[in-house]
Design an enzyme around this catalytic site. Structure first.
Site, PDB file in Angstrom:
ATOM      1  N   LYS A   1     117.091  49.982 -27.003  1.00  0.00           N
ATOM      2  CA  LYS A   1     117.474  50.157 -28.404  1.00  0.00           C
ATOM      3  C   LYS A   1     117.429  51.654 -28.702  1.00  0.00           C
ATOM      4  O   LYS A   1     116.348  52.212 -28.953  1.00  0.00           O
ATOM      5  CB  LYS A   1     116.529  49.381 -29.321  1.00  0.00           C
ATOM      6  CG  LYS A   1     116.622  47.866 -29.191  1.00  0.00           C
ATOM      7  CD  LYS A   1     115.672  47.186 -30.169  1.00  0.00           C
ATOM      8  CE  LYS A   1     115.932  45.687 -30.264  1.00  0.00           C
ATOM      9  NZ  LYS A   1     115.581  44.976 -29.020  1.00  0.00           N
TER      10      LYS A   1
ATOM     11  N   GLU B   1     113.328  38.212 -23.070  1.00  0.00           N
ATOM     12  CA  GLU B   1     112.665  39.470 -23.391  1.00  0.00           C
ATOM     13  C   GLU B   1     111.217  39.222 -23.824  1.00  0.00           C
ATOM     14  O   GLU B   1     110.974  38.450 -24.753  1.00  0.00           O
ATOM     15  CB  GLU B   1     113.393  40.188 -24.533  1.00  0.00           C
ATOM     16  CG  GLU B   1     114.820  40.595 -24.228  1.00  0.00           C
ATOM     17  CD  GLU B   1     115.499  41.177 -25.460  1.00  0.00           C
ATOM     18  OE1 GLU B   1     114.845  41.963 -26.183  1.00  0.00           O
ATOM     19  OE2 GLU B   1     116.673  40.840 -25.697  1.00  0.00           O
TER      20      GLU B   1
ATOM     21  N   ASP C   1     111.650  45.182 -23.159  1.00  0.00           N
ATOM     22  CA  ASP C   1     112.206  45.776 -24.366  1.00  0.00           C
ATOM     23  C   ASP C   1     111.138  46.655 -25.004  1.00  0.00           C
ATOM     24  O   ASP C   1     111.106  47.865 -24.802  1.00  0.00           O
ATOM     25  CB  ASP C   1     112.668  44.673 -25.317  1.00  0.00           C
ATOM     26  CG  ASP C   1     113.209  45.202 -26.632  1.00  0.00           C
ATOM     27  OD1 ASP C   1     113.211  46.424 -26.834  1.00  0.00           O
ATOM     28  OD2 ASP C   1     113.635  44.394 -27.488  1.00  0.00           O
TER      29      ASP C   1
ATOM     30  N   ASP D   1     114.881  36.222 -26.730  1.00  0.00           N
ATOM     31  CA  ASP D   1     113.995  37.314 -27.120  1.00  0.00           C
ATOM     32  C   ASP D   1     112.812  36.738 -27.872  1.00  0.00           C
ATOM     33  O   ASP D   1     112.977  36.127 -28.930  1.00  0.00           O
ATOM     34  CB  ASP D   1     114.756  38.313 -28.000  1.00  0.00           C
ATOM     35  CG  ASP D   1     113.921  39.543 -28.342  1.00  0.00           C
ATOM     36  OD1 ASP D   1     112.793  39.667 -27.821  1.00  0.00           O
ATOM     37  OD2 ASP D   1     114.397  40.381 -29.125  1.00  0.00           O
TER      38      ASP D   1
ATOM     39  N   LYS E   1     116.813  34.127 -30.758  1.00  0.00           N
ATOM     40  CA  LYS E   1     115.455  34.582 -31.030  1.00  0.00           C
ATOM     41  C   LYS E   1     114.512  33.391 -30.906  1.00  0.00           C
ATOM     42  O   LYS E   1     114.719  32.357 -31.541  1.00  0.00           O
ATOM     43  CB  LYS E   1     115.367  35.155 -32.448  1.00  0.00           C
ATOM     44  CG  LYS E   1     116.060  36.492 -32.622  1.00  0.00           C
ATOM     45  CD  LYS E   1     115.201  37.627 -32.097  1.00  0.00           C
ATOM     46  CE  LYS E   1     115.791  38.982 -32.461  1.00  0.00           C
ATOM     47  NZ  LYS E   1     114.953  40.089 -31.961  1.00  0.00           N
TER      48      LYS E   1
END
Length: 321
Positions: free
Chosen positions: A236, A191, A214, A162, A134
Site C-alpha cells: 500500500k 493476508e 501486508d 484479508d 475481507k
C-alpha cells in the site's frame, strides 16, 4: 518559474465502511499541485485512519512547509511520514514526466455485504474471475462458510482474502475447518490471518493456504526472506512512503519470487488512477487491489474509467496557501 498549491478535500463514504472496528464516515486528504514552466504534477496525501501512524492534521503543516521550500528554488528532502513522502514524490514524478501514463485499471472485485447479492456480480465478471473478501469482521466460522460457498458456487473464481491480523490461532483454525481442502488452492492468498507472523506461518503450514504479508511490511523488524507458505506481498504505497521506497520493496519481493500486489488505502479517484499507473509500471500482469472507489460518493479531479460517480474539480477543493 515555480508555482504550487496545496488543497484539502473531504469525500463522504458509504455508511458501511469499517476499519479496525471504527466506522469511517469521510475520507479526508490533501492534494499538492506543482507547476514549473509548462509542466505540472499532482500528488495525494491521505493518511488512512487506524493504519497510518501519522494523521492528516500532523502532516498538513509539514507538506505546506515542504512546498514553501520547493517554491524558493530548493530541492527539500521528502518528509519522513509515509503519506507525505508518497504524495510529494508522485507530484515530483509527474512534474518530471517520470511516472508512466500507461495504467492497469483492472481491479480485484471487493466483496462486501450480503453474500447472496455477490453471486450474480461475480458470475458476470468477464474473463478472469478474481475477487477480494475481507474476513475477520464477523465470526470466523461464518467467514469460512461464506468463502467456501463462494468457491463452491463459482468454480472458476479465485479469491484474495484479508484478515488484518484479526484472528487468534484458534479462530484461524475455525475458519479453515469450514473451507473444503479441495477449494483452498483457489485462495490466491490470505493476508495476515493472525496477530503475529509466527502464528500466521503456523496456520499456513497446517492448512496449505498461501499467505501474503501486508501490515508486516511496516514492522520495524521485517525484512524480505523466503518463508514456507508465503507467496505474496501487498504493498500500500500511501502507507509505505516515497515512490523510490515502493520500487525497492517491489524489487526485493520479486527477487524472492513473490507475487506483488499494489493495493489501495481508500484513496480518491486521483490517487487511484496514479496507483493504477504504478501497478502497470512496477507489477505488470498482476491485477492490483484498487476496487475501493465503490465506497465513495464522488470522484475528484481525475476520473476512474467506467465509473458513473460525479467528478468534482479544483473549485470544489479548499486551497490552503
Amino acid at each position: 518559474m515555480r508555482q504550487a498549491q496545496v488543497y484539502r478535500w473531504q469525500i463522504p463514504l458509504d455508511a458501511g465502511v469499517v476499519l479496525r472496528e471504527r466506522r469511517l464516515k469521510t475520507r479526508d486528504g490533501l492534494f499538492v499541485h506543482l507547476k514549473e514552466g509548462m509542466r505540472e504534477g499532482w500528488g495525494e496525501i491521505s493518511p488512512l485512519p487506524g493504519f497510518s501512524e501519522e494523521t492528516l492534521d500532523e502532516v498538513q503543516p509539514l507538506v505546506i512547509g515542504w512546498v514553501d521550500c520547493w517554491l524558493s528554488g530548493e530541492t527539500p528532502a521528502l518528509p519522513a511520514q509515509p503519506s507525505a513522502a508518497f504524495g510529494l514524490s508522485c507530484a515530483l514524478a509527474e512534474l518530471a514526466d517520470a511516472l508512466p501514463q500507461a495504467a492497469d485499471y483492472r481491479a480485484a472485485m471487493l466483496c462486501s455485504g450480503d453474500p447472496d447479492e455477490l453471486f450474480a456480480a461475480l458470475a458476470a465478471l468477464p474473463g478472469e474471475k478474481l475477487a477480494k473478501v475481507k474476513v475477520g469482521l464477523y465470526e470466523a466460522v461464518r467467514d469460512g462458510m461464506v468463502v467456501n460457498l463462494l468457491l463452491e458456487s463459482i468454480p472458476d473464481l479465485q479469491l484474495r482474502l484479508d484478515a488484518n491480523r484479526a484472528w487468534t490461532p484458534l479462530k484461524a483454525r475455525q475458519f479453515a475447518r469450514y473451507v473444503n481442502p479441495q477449494y483452498r488452492p483457489r485462495i490466491a492468498f490470505l493476508e495476515e490471518p493472525c496477530k503475529t507472523r509466527e502464528d500466521s506461518l503456523a496456520f499456513a503450514e497446517e492448512t496449505g493456504i498461501t499467505l501474503a504479508w501486508d501490515e508486516s511490511l511496516r514492522d520495524a523488524d521485517f525484512y524480505f526472506q523466503q518463508q514456507p507458505g508465503v507467496g505474496a506481498v501487498v504493498i500500500k504505497p500511501m502507507l509505505t512512503g516515497s515512490l523510490h521506497k515502493v520500487q525497492q520493496q517491489v524489487a526485493a519481493a520479486k527477487a524472492l519470487g513473490l507475487t506483488v500486489v499494489i493495493s489501495s488505502s481508500i484513496e480518491s479517484s486521483l490517487g487511484l488512477t496514479q496507483l493504477a499507473r504504478i501497478a502497470a509500471w512496477l507489477t505488470p500482469g498482476t491485477v492490483p487491489g484498487l476496487d475501493t472507489l465503490q465506497l465513495m460518493k464522488t470522484q475528484l479531479l481525475r476520473r476512474w474509467p467506467q465509473s458513473d460517480l460525479p467528478c468534482l474539480q479544483v473549485d470544489a477543493l479548499e486551497p490552503l496557501r
